[in-house]
Design a protein around this motif. Structure first.
Motif, PDB file in Angstrom:
ATOM      1  N   LEU A 120     -54.557  24.410 118.514  1.00 60.19           N
ATOM      2  CA  LEU A 120     -53.527  23.870 117.620  1.00 60.19           C
ATOM      3  C   LEU A 120     -53.241  22.404 117.939  1.00 60.19           C
ATOM      4  O   LEU A 120     -52.991  21.595 117.039  1.00 60.19           O
ATOM      5  CB  LEU A 120     -52.242  24.700 117.733  1.00 60.19           C
ATOM      6  CG  LEU A 120     -52.305  26.114 117.145  1.00 60.19           C
ATOM      7  CD1 LEU A 120     -51.030  26.879 117.481  1.00 60.19           C
ATOM      8  CD2 LEU A 120     -52.486  26.053 115.632  1.00 60.19           C
ATOM      9  N   LEU A 121     -53.278  22.074 119.231  1.00 61.10           N
ATOM     10  CA  LEU A 121     -53.062  20.685 119.627  1.00 61.10           C
ATOM     11  C   LEU A 121     -54.159  19.796 119.051  1.00 61.10           C
ATOM     12  O   LEU A 121     -53.901  18.677 118.599  1.00 61.10           O
ATOM     13  CB  LEU A 121     -53.031  20.580 121.146  1.00 61.10           C
ATOM     14  CG  LEU A 121     -52.888  19.171 121.733  1.00 61.10           C
ATOM     15  CD1 LEU A 121     -51.578  18.538 121.287  1.00 61.10           C
ATOM     16  CD2 LEU A 121     -52.980  19.198 123.245  1.00 61.10           C
ATOM     17  N   GLY A 122     -55.404  20.283 119.051  1.00 67.87           N
ATOM     18  CA  GLY A 122     -56.495  19.519 118.469  1.00 67.87           C
ATOM     19  C   GLY A 122     -56.278  19.247 116.992  1.00 67.87           C
ATOM     20  O   GLY A 122     -56.491  18.131 116.502  1.00 67.87           O
ATOM     21  N   GLU A 123     -55.812  20.262 116.265  1.00 63.61           N
ATOM     22  CA  GLU A 123     -55.519  20.067 114.843  1.00 63.61           C
ATOM     23  C   GLU A 123     -54.360  19.083 114.657  1.00 63.61           C
ATOM     24  O   GLU A 123     -54.343  18.288 113.711  1.00 63.61           O
ATOM     25  CB  GLU A 123     -55.187  21.411 114.198  1.00 63.61           C
ATOM     26  CG  GLU A 123     -56.327  22.428 114.250  1.00 63.61           C
ATOM     27  CD  GLU A 123     -57.580  21.915 113.567  1.00 63.61           C
ATOM     28  OE1 GLU A 123     -57.472  21.245 112.518  1.00 63.61           O
ATOM     29  OE2 GLU A 123     -58.686  22.162 114.089  1.00 63.61           O
ATOM     30  N   LEU A 124     -53.370  19.136 115.570  1.00 64.97           N
ATOM     31  CA  LEU A 124     -52.241  18.211 115.497  1.00 64.97           C
ATOM     32  C   LEU A 124     -52.709  16.770 115.711  1.00 64.97           C
ATOM     33  O   LEU A 124     -52.228  15.844 115.036  1.00 64.97           O
ATOM     34  CB  LEU A 124     -51.192  18.596 116.546  1.00 64.97           C
ATOM     35  CG  LEU A 124     -49.933  17.721 116.623  1.00 64.97           C
ATOM     36  CD1 LEU A 124     -49.172  17.768 115.302  1.00 64.97           C
ATOM     37  CD2 LEU A 124     -49.033  18.179 117.770  1.00 64.97           C
ATOM     38  N   VAL A 125     -53.639  16.569 116.642  1.00 66.71           N
ATOM     39  CA  VAL A 125     -54.173  15.225 116.879  1.00 66.71           C
ATOM     40  C   VAL A 125     -54.865  14.696 115.629  1.00 66.71           C
ATOM     41  O   VAL A 125     -54.674  13.540 115.226  1.00 66.71           O
ATOM     42  CB  VAL A 125     -55.149  15.255 118.078  1.00 66.71           C
ATOM     43  CG1 VAL A 125     -55.919  13.942 118.178  1.00 66.71           C
ATOM     44  CG2 VAL A 125     -54.394  15.502 119.377  1.00 66.71           C
ATOM     45  N   ILE A 126     -55.672  15.548 114.986  1.00 66.80           N
ATOM     46  CA  ILE A 126     -56.377  15.124 113.769  1.00 66.80           C
ATOM     47  C   ILE A 126     -55.381  14.804 112.659  1.00 66.80           C
ATOM     48  O   ILE A 126     -55.482  13.784 111.965  1.00 66.80           O
ATOM     49  CB  ILE A 126     -57.366  16.221 113.322  1.00 66.80           C
ATOM     50  CG1 ILE A 126     -58.478  16.379 114.372  1.00 66.80           C
ATOM     51  CG2 ILE A 126     -57.974  15.876 111.962  1.00 66.80           C
ATOM     52  CD1 ILE A 126     -59.402  17.545 114.112  1.00 66.80           C
TER      53      ILE A 126
END
Length: 742
Positions: free
Chosen positions: A359-365
């Motif tokens: 989820l953090l990766g999607e938040l970064v994107i």
């Protein structure tokens, strides 16, 4: 719901936690035993070893795992004699205890996956029990002469036995919570001998008003045991918040406790003295301190010793002995007492943490996309708000990724046992040295690197290191050295497995390669290319097949597993001096700081830690050196470079001025020609599709805020391309290599 159903449900829910904690304790037992081989008289290590075994036994008793409790009890008895100085730890005894620890591990695994035990397993366990009894017998040579005559008497000496008064009132919801009070009392009875058990019936309602699911049990009894207060209270740990427990030493045991206090080291506080002596538990001490803190004024506060006497039954003689001990060792300067350890830990399932990382990766994107849109609007307040959000996302990213970072030393320590047992099997004397164990690596990478490391360590023990006679004949010390080291370097983790053995015979490797058709007969590659041949499938130089090696299976799998982690493995060897295998791995498989560049319409990302500097150049300045490599001049020295446009056959017209990104990898530098510099970029690493996995120089991909896909460079692979000898066309070098077959 019936009580038996509640109990079964509770065990099913709680058993995984017990299994996890038990495995940690079993691993700690192994490491402590190996450490004690170097320091057999270290009392702190012996105490820690005993506590680990006692914890496994106590927790197993709560779950009714009688096989674990019964076997661990024999181990615990022997460990108790060790820490009391009645036994000396010898290499043979250490081997026996390691074998017993393996048996405890097998019993714990059986609790997780119940199955019918093979008769030979039960016989092996019975043999270990018999060997434990023989090892602890007073006539055994391992028992020091000065204690052998009194060993049996010491077990039953009055000075080691205490009489404790207990009253336990179980809560009304004890049954509903799945607990069995009688099972708990049965475990307590295993700590010693219960005397004068009685049940209070005052709170029991008439039979026609009894609720079968409500607990009304209220027991009072005395326990004769050599266990301390903490061990007794631990038996009630699963119901501690659902019962009223009164635990106090019998008045006749005051002299025993006072004598224990005299033998203690020097805790600076009264409560620490009493808990260390076993007069009170930490829970009772916390209750007394809380009661003391509730006083309306400082003048109204009662002394701690007085509270412990009135509320927890500690005798005045014991309190006075503790006060005298404290006064003799009171620090001369204020504030010199060591602060309490406030560290707290919480267990989190790995899959939950993985979901947070995803989820953090999607938040970064998403954050990168919002920031790009904000810049396009040119509205300053919106840009500033997105900038603040970006900083917060970066802090969250850094903090979350640290949750998955663990010291690699925990993995290295597991090899102490491997080295010990394998060296003994091969008749070799080997010392294992661990360097840089505090180096942190992503937990998922640590788990996946364990098997390749295991193979490399065993390979070094079997092929690399010689026997003591061979080493002495070669002018070396009889004991060989195997060094496991780790360190951070250029944004990656460098792991080395180094030995001072016989090294790799290049002639032998080359001859075997000729025989197997891997290299054309008569052709002699460069030295470093010869060493790379050991990673070919099916390659082996062993003269015969053993339990450890010789079948040609392993080194190719090691390389494939390491490359699957976006890592590299290389070999360095001096014949007769030893070998070093280097494994280079990225810090994490999730998110990195990247440096975004453009070539034509394509986007690429360098790991930011590998970027040294950026220089501007003209295409006319790019030339060939005396070895035919493409290069540019950088402050009077030749810098080999990689032209991405030529390497990947990108169809675009180069601009008149280009930039050269200088990259550091493996102790050397090289340059990469790019068209545009697009700045720092938080990079969420995505795996490559099967179509692109064979593309040289690329390790992954990432999605930009605009929705475009950028390829992430493997700086080590690019370094190899920059250093390649000419002899093939650029197009041939750019041709993808075939994918590794799994």
């Amino acid at each position: 719901m019936k009580n038996s159903e509640i109990d079964t449900s509770f065990i099913a829910d709680a058993l995984p936690s017990f299994i996890s904690e038990a495995r940690e304790q079993i691993e700690a037992i192994e490491q402590l035993l190996l450490q004690l081989e170097d320091a057999p008289d270290d009392r702190d290590l012996l105490d820690a070893l005993f506590r680990c075994a006692h914890t496994v036994k106590g927790s197993a008793g709560i779950f009714g795992l009688d096989a674990v409790v019964g076997f661990t009890h024999h181990v615990e008895s022997l460990l108790d004699r060790l820490r009391e100085g009645q036994l000396a730890l010898t290499p043979g005894l250490s081997t026996l205890l390691l074998q017993c620890n393996d048996q405890i591990q097998a019993l714990v695994d059986m609790a997780q996956n119940p199955q019918d035990e093979a008769p030979e397993a039960g016989a092996a366990r019975a043999l270990l029990v018999e060997r434990l009894r023989e090892a602890g017998a007073p006539g055994n040579p391992a028992v020091p002469a000065e204690t052998a005559a009194t060993g049996a008497a010491a077990d039953t000496a009055d000075s080691a036995t205490m009489l404790w008064q207990l009253r336990v009132q179980f809560g009304a919801d004890t049954f509903r919570n799945g607990m069995d009070p009688l099972a708990i009392l049965g475990y307590v009875a295993g700590l010693g001998r219960i005397v004068g058990l009685s049940c209070h019936l005052d709170a029991v309602p008439p039979l026609d008003h009894i609720d079968a699911e409500t607990c009304h049990l209220d027991f009072e009894f005395c326990l004769e045991t050599d266990a301390d207060a903490e061990a007794i209270e631990a038996a009630f740990s699963f119901v501690r918040d659902d019962c009223v427990l009164q635990l106090r030493p019998d008045a006749r045991c005051a002299e025993v406790l006072a004598a224990r206090i005299e033998d203690l080291p020097d805790p600076p506080r009264l409560g620490e003295v009493l808990t260390a002596a076993g007069a009170v538990t930490r829970h009772q001490l916390e209750q007394a301190l809380h009661y003391q803190a509730q006083a309306d004024s400082p003048d109204a506060k009662a002394p701690l010793g007085e509270i412990l006497q009135t509320r927890h039954g500690v005798s005045r003689q014991v309190v006075e002995a503790a006060l005298q001990k404290q006064q003799r060792q009171r620090p001369t300067t204020a504030g010199s007492a060591a602060p309490a350890d406030d560290n707290r830990f919480i267990r989190v399932q790995a899959d939950r943490l993985d979901r947070v990382i995803n989820l953090l990766g999607e938040l970064v994107i998403a954050g990168a996309g919002a920031s790009m849109l904000a810049r396009q609007t040119r509205q300053r307040p919106l840009i500033e708000a997105n900038t603040q959000i970006g900083r917060l996302i970066e802090e969250i990213r850094n903090g979350t990724l640290k949750l998955r970072m663990v010291p690699i030393g925990e993995t290295f320590s597991r090899f102490r046992r491997v080295v010990r047992d394998t060296a003994a099997e091969l008749g070799k004397d080997v010392a294992l040295e661990i360097v840089g164990g505090e180096t942190e690596l992503d937990k998922s990478m640590v788990e996946r690197i364990a098997d390749p490391l295991m193979h490399l360590v065993r390979n070094g023990l079997d092929h690399g290191l010689e026997t003591p006679d061979e080493r002495l004949a070669a002018g070396k010390p009889a004991q060989g050295r195997l060094v496991l080291s780790a360190c951070h370097e250029s944004g990656s983790v460098l792991i080395r497995i180094r030995d001072d053995g016989r090294g790799i015979s290049r002639h032998k490797v080359l001859q075997r390669a000729w025989d197997r058709g891997i290299v054309e007969p008569g052709m002699t590659p460069a030295d470093e290319d010869i060493l790379k041949l050991i990673f070919e499938p099916g390659f082996s130089t062993a003269e015969k097949v053993t339990n450890l090696s010789g079948r040609g299976v392993g080194m190719d799998v090691v390389r494939r597993n390491i490359e699957a982690l976006r890592g590299t493995v290389t070999v360095h060897s001096d014949e007769g001096q030893g070998s070093t295998i280097e494994i280079r791995l990225p810090l994490t498989l999730a998110i990195i700081d990247g440096f975004l560049v453009g070539v034509g319409s394509s986007k690429f990302i360098f790991p930011l830690e590998a970027v040294v500097e950026v220089i501007e150049s003209r295409h006319a300045a790019v030339q060939l050196d005396d070895r035919g490599r493409t290069c540019v001049e950088l402050r009077g020295r030749v810098l080999p470079i990689v032209d991405l446009r030529a390497l990947y056959a990108l169809e675009s017209t180069p601009p008149p001025r280009v930039s050269v990104v200088v990259i550091q990898s493996g102790g050397r530098q090289y340059g990469v020609i790019v068209d545009a510099l697009l700045g720092q970029h938080q990079t969420v690493i995505k795996p490559l599709s099967r179509m692109f996995r064979s593309l040289r120089g690329i390790s992954g991909s990432s999605i930009l805020g605009s929705g475009e896909v950028a390829l992430i460079f493997d700086v080590v692979s690019l370094s190899q391309l920059a250093a390649e000898q000419p002899g093939s066309s650029t197009a041939a070098r750019a041709r993808p290599v075939p994918p590794v077959q799994s």
